[in-house]
Write a protein that holds these residues in place. Structure first.
Motif, mmCIF file in Angstrom:
data_model
loop_
_atom_site.group_PDB
_atom_site.id
_atom_site.type_symbol
_atom_site.label_atom_id
_atom_site.label_comp_id
_atom_site.label_asym_id
_atom_site.label_seq_id
_atom_site.Cartn_x
_atom_site.Cartn_y
_atom_site.Cartn_z
ATOM 1 N N SER A 1 0.814 -1.214 0.000
ATOM 2 C CA SER A 1 0.000 0.000 0.000
ATOM 3 C C SER A 1 0.850 1.267 0.000
ATOM 4 C CB SER A 1 -0.922 0.007 1.232
ATOM 5 O OG SER A 1 -1.811 1.096 1.192
ATOM 6 N N PRO A 2 1.769 1.398 -0.963
ATOM 7 C CA PRO A 2 2.646 2.575 -0.964
ATOM 8 C C PRO A 2 1.926 3.831 -1.433
ATOM 9 C CG PRO A 2 3.045 1.291 -2.931
ATOM 10 C CD PRO A 2 2.057 0.506 -2.100
ATOM 11 N N ASP A 3 2.458 4.968 -1.041
ATOM 12 C CA ASP A 3 1.997 6.244 -1.577
ATOM 13 C C ASP A 3 2.803 6.619 -2.818
ATOM 14 O OD1 ASP A 3 -0.046 7.221 0.371
ATOM 15 O OD2 ASP A 3 1.608 6.920 1.753
ATOM 16 N N LEU A 4 4.058 6.205 -2.822
ATOM 17 C CA LEU A 4 4.954 6.523 -3.932
ATOM 18 C C LEU A 4 5.650 5.256 -4.395
ATOM 19 C CD1 LEU A 4 6.611 8.595 -5.691
ATOM 20 C CD2 LEU A 4 8.264 8.615 -3.797
ATOM 21 N N CYS A 5 5.735 5.078 -5.702
ATOM 22 C CA CYS A 5 6.495 3.957 -6.268
ATOM 23 C C CYS A 5 7.380 4.491 -7.380
ATOM 24 C CB CYS A 5 5.560 2.883 -6.815
ATOM 25 S SG CYS A 5 6.450 1.560 -7.699
ATOM 26 N N GLN B 1 9.786 2.316 -2.808
ATOM 27 C CA GLN B 1 8.399 2.576 -2.451
ATOM 28 C C GLN B 1 8.342 3.240 -1.079
ATOM 29 O OE1 GLN B 1 5.672 -0.435 -4.966
ATOM 30 N NE2 GLN B 1 6.085 -1.122 -2.901
ATOM 31 N N GLY B 2 7.495 4.259 -0.954
ATOM 32 C CA GLY B 2 7.350 4.984 0.303
ATOM 33 C C GLY B 2 5.904 5.006 0.760
ATOM 34 N N ARG B 3 5.738 5.007 2.054
ATOM 35 C CA ARG B 3 4.381 5.010 2.609
ATOM 36 C C ARG B 3 4.330 5.899 3.844
ATOM 37 N NH1 ARG B 3 2.002 1.752 6.589
ATOM 38 N NH2 ARG B 3 3.863 0.442 6.656
ATOM 39 N N LEU B 4 3.286 6.681 3.944
ATOM 40 C CA LEU B 4 3.070 7.554 5.088
ATOM 41 C C LEU B 4 1.962 6.970 5.950
ATOM 42 C CD1 LEU B 4 3.944 10.268 6.321
ATOM 43 C CD2 LEU B 4 2.151 11.355 4.965
ATOM 44 N N LEU C 1 6.994 7.306 8.758
ATOM 45 C CA LEU C 1 7.273 7.443 7.336
ATOM 46 C C LEU C 1 8.168 6.268 6.962
ATOM 47 C CD1 LEU C 1 7.206 9.075 4.696
ATOM 48 C CD2 LEU C 1 9.192 10.347 5.530
ATOM 49 N N PHE C 2 7.686 5.402 6.073
ATOM 50 C CA PHE C 2 8.372 4.168 5.724
ATOM 51 C C PHE C 2 8.919 4.264 4.302
ATOM 52 C CE2 PHE C 2 5.215 3.366 8.899
ATOM 53 C CZ PHE C 2 5.751 2.419 9.749
ATOM 54 N N MET C 3 10.146 3.779 4.107
ATOM 55 C CA MET C 3 10.758 3.786 2.785
ATOM 56 C C MET C 3 11.518 2.477 2.591
ATOM 57 S SD MET C 3 10.746 5.955 0.243
ATOM 58 C CE MET C 3 10.613 7.596 0.981
ATOM 59 N N ARG D 1 12.728 3.755 8.404
ATOM 60 C CA ARG D 1 11.498 4.262 9.018
ATOM 61 C C ARG D 1 11.832 5.440 9.917
ATOM 62 N NH1 ARG D 1 8.963 -0.106 12.507
ATOM 63 N NH2 ARG D 1 10.785 0.319 13.820
ATOM 64 N N ILE D 2 11.023 6.464 9.818
ATOM 65 C CA ILE D 2 11.085 7.581 10.762
ATOM 66 C C ILE D 2 9.798 7.529 11.571
ATOM 67 C CG2 ILE D 2 11.098 10.090 11.035
ATOM 68 C CD1 ILE D 2 12.667 10.283 8.454
ATOM 69 N N ARG D 3 9.925 7.338 12.850
ATOM 70 C CA ARG D 3 8.728 7.298 13.699
ATOM 71 C C ARG D 3 8.169 8.705 13.881
ATOM 72 N NH1 ARG D 3 6.999 2.907 16.096
ATOM 73 N NH2 ARG D 3 8.290 1.024 16.181
ATOM 74 N N LEU D 4 6.856 8.796 13.832
ATOM 75 C CA LEU D 4 6.173 10.074 14.035
ATOM 76 C C LEU D 4 5.418 10.043 15.348
ATOM 77 C CD1 LEU D 4 4.733 10.601 10.431
ATOM 78 C CD2 LEU D 4 6.844 11.543 11.388
ATOM 79 N N LYS D 5 5.404 11.175 16.037
ATOM 80 C CA LYS D 5 4.647 11.258 17.278
ATOM 81 C C LYS D 5 3.150 11.241 16.955
ATOM 82 C CE LYS D 5 8.329 11.786 19.859
ATOM 83 N NZ LYS D 5 8.642 13.064 20.521
#
Length: 583
Positions: free
Chosen positions: A231-235, A275-278, A283-285, A572-576
């Motif tokens: 389920s990526p936002d960007l490919c 592929q990136g996903r929010l 934020l996952f890449m 991955r960058i964890r978001l609060k």
């Protein structure tokens, strides 16, 4: 250049056109020889995901608004200028956005540099009338630059913009290769833009024929996408074999270039899939590089055991950036000799002869005493800049690079005595005032004094199993004091464990980042201040504070794995968590 304004206008139009339900995915409409495929999978979904995560709150924070005040003013001016020039505004285009948008390239002739295979696709749902309205507004502004014509193909009307001065005999016959002529069509829910009518005709024919022979059915593409998240936002997909084929057909890649690429291992790279996903929590890449056969040349850097678990215990708990990876200098040297010999016969012998001369002059056997003394690990870390330390300046560049003062790197060592002896012999030949020696806890430190005017004092020391190098002697001494002793470490901290939770266990490298502190101290501000065009545009004094960034950004981590069929990197960058107070 003759239709650049119209092409730019049409491109803008497609960037935000909106889909509803689409019968076919866009990779089913593109041929298997597609070279580059960039897809925003669902703009509406991405907008919602952005709105539901803390990044949207950071974007709307007062400190961020202050930082971006001048750029946003310039953006508003550009929007108004576009409205005057094109007949519609960016807001008009943004109102159309809600689904998949694709930019792809295939069939490009690199020799002629004519991107006839470039295509932009968007599912516009029920917005066809609005798209035609915006296109008409643009045509009114540029009507004196082109002549609009229409072609019918299998029930689809293709709008073609030809130069006003083009003669009738310049128009290609049916089926012939078209000159560069921006064109587009709207059919049912599909909007397509290309620089050639023939490109659009092939796309229409493929839409009728189904997905057979399409990019979606290419096994390499399917395998790469399956390895890079769901389920990526960007490919982004770049096809290695297809690029090589295009280059060779255009005779841009000759036999000599091929031999060099093969020696370096580059021809074994089959592609790049990112592929990136929010999501609300991060934020996952994911990045996968499929490799055919044995990893050789530059790829040898990634051909090691997946046994890295965490940074060494001597990495301090207050490090804000840290990473550990396999790095076998002996293997790299041997592979470099093989590559050099493959490129030019006799090169390896010349290198060996040069090393023999060094040994004769210095008494140091580079292969045995230095390369043979290293292990197979590389570690680096940074701490937040010391506010009491003088700034580090780069001559001729300027800027405060205090973050460089806190950098420490280390290479694994297997023979401390041999390496220490080699350095002693080599440094004995250096000018007396260039290197200053000292001892700390029984370990000899060597400081390069020549760089002290810049605010740094590079220092290195050989420990029993590490060669340590730091930009300040104090940081090297701190590492020595921690070495081999019990105490708090980054690897055992909760923030590190939280950052790598759920990451692949098999890895050849691992990295950690305190994102808020790293952005504030170690990257964004220092890099941006060097861009001349940004001076006076971005107010660096108003960059969001560390405290503000910490409200929205958590820790980040990345791991790399050596796969049987390629190289896989996940980050991955964890978001609060976003709260109602963030609004």
């Amino acid at each position: 250049m003759r239709l650049c304004k119209m092409a730019a206008l049409a491109a803008l139009l497609t960037l935000f056109v909106a889909p509803r339900a689409q019968a076919q995915s866009f990779d089913q409409l593109l041929p298997a020889d597609t070279i580059v495929y960039v897809s925003i999978e669902n703009t509406g979904r991405t907008k919602t995901r952005f709105k539901n995560c803390s990044l949207s709150s950071l974007w709307s924070h007062e400190e961020m608004k202050g930082f971006l005040k001048v750029p946003m003013e310039k953006w508003t001016e550009a929007v108004e200028e576009m409205k005057k020039t094109a007949g519609f505004s960016v807001e008009d285009v943004l109102d159309l956005a809600s689904g998949q948008i694709v930019v792809a390239a295939h069939g490009i002739n690199f020799k002629k540099e004519e991107p006839k295979g470039l295509v932009i696709l968007a599912d516009i749902g029920d917005k066809a009338a609005r798209v035609r309205e915006l296109a008409a507004a643009g045509e009114k502004r540029f009507g004196d630059k082109f002549r609009r014509t229409e072609e019918e193909f299998r029930g689809v009307t293709i709008v073609v913009y030809r130069p006003e001065n083009e003669e009738a005999e310049d128009i290609p016959e049916e089926g012939a290769e078209s000159k560069e002529q921006p064109c587009w069509f709207v059919h049912e829910n599909l909007f397509a833009l290309a620089p050639s009518p023939e490109t659009l005709k092939k796309l229409i024919a493929r839409r009728e024929a189904g997905s057979e022979g399409s990019l979606a059915e290419r096994e390499l593409y399917k395998r790469a996408r399956a390895r890079t998240g769901r389920s990526p936002d960007l490919c982004v997909w770049v096809d290695g074999p297809n690029i090589i084929d295009a280059l060779r057909k255009a005779k841009v890649l000759d036999d000599d270039a091929w031999r060099i690429g093969e020696a370096l291992g580059l021809t074994a790279i089959e592609g790049i899939c990112l592929q990136g996903r929010l999501a609300p929590d991060g934020l996952f890449m994911d990045l996968f590089i499929p490799v055919r056969g044995e990893k050789r040349g530059v790829l040898k850097l990634f051909d090691s055991a997946n046994d890295i678990t965490a940074p060494p215990k001597w990495v301090p708990p207050d490090a804000i950036v840290a990473g550990t990876m396999h790095l076998d200098l002996n293997a790299i040297y041997k592979e470099a000799l093989r590559v050099a010999e493959a490129i030019e016969e006799g090169s390896a012998q010349q290198v060996e002869a040069g090393l023999a001369q060094v040994k004769a002059m210095t008494g140091v056997d580079i292969k045995q005493d230095i390369l043979g003394s290293f292990g197979n690990t590389f570690t680096s870390y940074m701490k937040a800049p010391d506010p009491n330390a003088p700034g580090a300046m780069v001559p001729g560049v300027g800027g405060d690079f205090s973050f460089l003062q806190q950098a420490v790197v280390a290479l694994g060592v297997t023979n401390q005595q041999a390496l220490e002896g080699a350095f002693t012999k080599l440094l004995a030949m250096a000018p007396q005032q260039m290197v200053q020696e000292s001892t700390y806890l029984g370990i000899k430190l060597r400081t390069i004094t020549a760089l002290q005017p810049m605010g740094v004092a590079p220092t290195f020391a050989v420990l029993p199993d590490q060669l340590v190098f730091g930009m300040r002697a104090d940081d090297v001494r701190e590492l020595i004091a921690r070495y081999g002793k019990e105490g708090k470490t980054l690897a055992e901290s909760e923030r590190f464990k939280r950052a790598i939770e759920g990451m692949p266990a098999e890895r050849i490298s691992i990295s950690y980042e305190d994102v808020a502190r790293s952005i504030r101290h170690n990257s964004a501000v220092q890099v941006l201040q060097l861009v001349p065009d940004l001076k006076g545009v971005l107010d660096m004094d108003r960059f969001p504070s560390e405290e503000t960034l910490k409200q929205f950004l958590g820790d980040g981590a990345g791991v790399m794995s050596n796969e049987e069929d390629g190289i896989l990197y996940r980050s991955r960058i964890r978001l609060k968590p976003k709260t109602t107070d963030d609004e």
